[in-house]
Design an enzyme around this catalytic site. Structure first.
Site: not given
Length: 273
Positions: A73, A75, A78-79, A184-185, A197-198, A215
């Site tokens: 993806r 970005g 993130t977690w 987050a997206i 997605g999110f 991010c």
């Protein structure tokens, strides 16, 4: 858009391992591309896991060597984990795909979800996701002619100039205290069909974010519905509310291909003298 199908993959003790959910995404993506299934949104929780988008720098990974799943993806890192509602909308969009419009639709559904629980959120210029804005502060005085405020757009590698407009709060250049990310997206589009997605923070253990630069954004924090409200909110409570707003936004969207600027016609050659 066609009717949106929701698939609840697993929550709580039935939380779905990230790699298992990723494989499920790929299967549904292939089926959606071939029109074997309608637009589908997978909803779930993950056991604790860090995932890194394509542009994650080594310095942004966990300092203690905690394993990270590298994914396809956009970005950065993130977690995901317990207390976080994760959604993977897999949708066919008209080409050329307008990714920014898709991100805005997801943001709007999550903004409405948060509002139903009494949390006011916003978009922020240049940054995807859903945010709780920091409290306003008085403009700080310049020191010897040098302003103590700064423009984050000059230093933020994640700043996306496409994310702007009247629905976005201005970048935080010192006029607010620390902004806090609620959702987050991160999106990928392949063959005109979306993936990933999110992740909406409901009641996670936010100390997991302390090991990374979430991010890739260093000048903002992370929050949750529970933290903002000062009371426990569960994923089980949020799930039907999020489904309702996702359905309303995504099913009723007027989809349009991304506008493509046409090349200007060359000026006619001057007539011979």
């Amino acid at each position: 858009m066609s009717e949106l199908r929701f698939v609840r993959l697993g929550f709580g003790e039935q939380a779905v391992e990230y790699t298992e959910a990723w494989q499920k995404q790929r299967e549904v993506h292939a089926d959606r591309f071939e029109d074997r299934v309608p637009d589908t949104c997978l909803l779930l929780e993950h056991p604790p896991v860090y995932t890194a988008g394509r542009r994650t720098a080594e310095s942004e990974r966990p300092l203690d060597g905690t394993p990270v799943v590298d994914v396809d993806r956009g970005g950065k890192i993130t977690w995901h984990g317990p207390g976080q509602l994760v959604g993977y909308p897999i949708q066919k969009l008209p080409r050329p795909v307008d990714v920014v419009a898709h991100v805005r639709r997801l943001e709007e559904a999550l903004i409405r979800t948060a509002a139903d629980f009494g949390v006011e959120t916003s978009r922020i210029e240049g940054r995807s996701g859903v945010w709780v804005l920091g409290d306003p502060v008085e403009r700080r005085q310049a020191l010897g002619g040098l302003s103590l405020d700064f423009d984050p757009r000059l230093q933020d590698e994640e700043f996306d100039p496409r994310l702007n407009g009247p629905e976005y709060a201005p970048s935080n250049a010192g006029q607010r205290r620390e902004d806090r990310k609620l959702a987050a997206i991160g999106i990928r589009v392949a063959k005109g069909v979306t993936m990933h997605g999110f992740a909406l923070n409901v009641n996670p253990d936010n100390t997991w974010f302390d090991r990374i630069v979430p991010c890739g954004i260093r000048d903002a924090g992370v929050t949750s519905l529970s933290a903002e409200l000062g009371r426990e909110v569960t994923v089980e409570e949020v799930l039907p509310v999020a489904e309702r707003h996702l359905r309303d936004i995504l099913e009723n969207a007027e989809l349009a291909p991304r506008a493509v600027e046409q090349p200007k016609a060359a000026a006619p050659a001057p007539a011979p003298a």
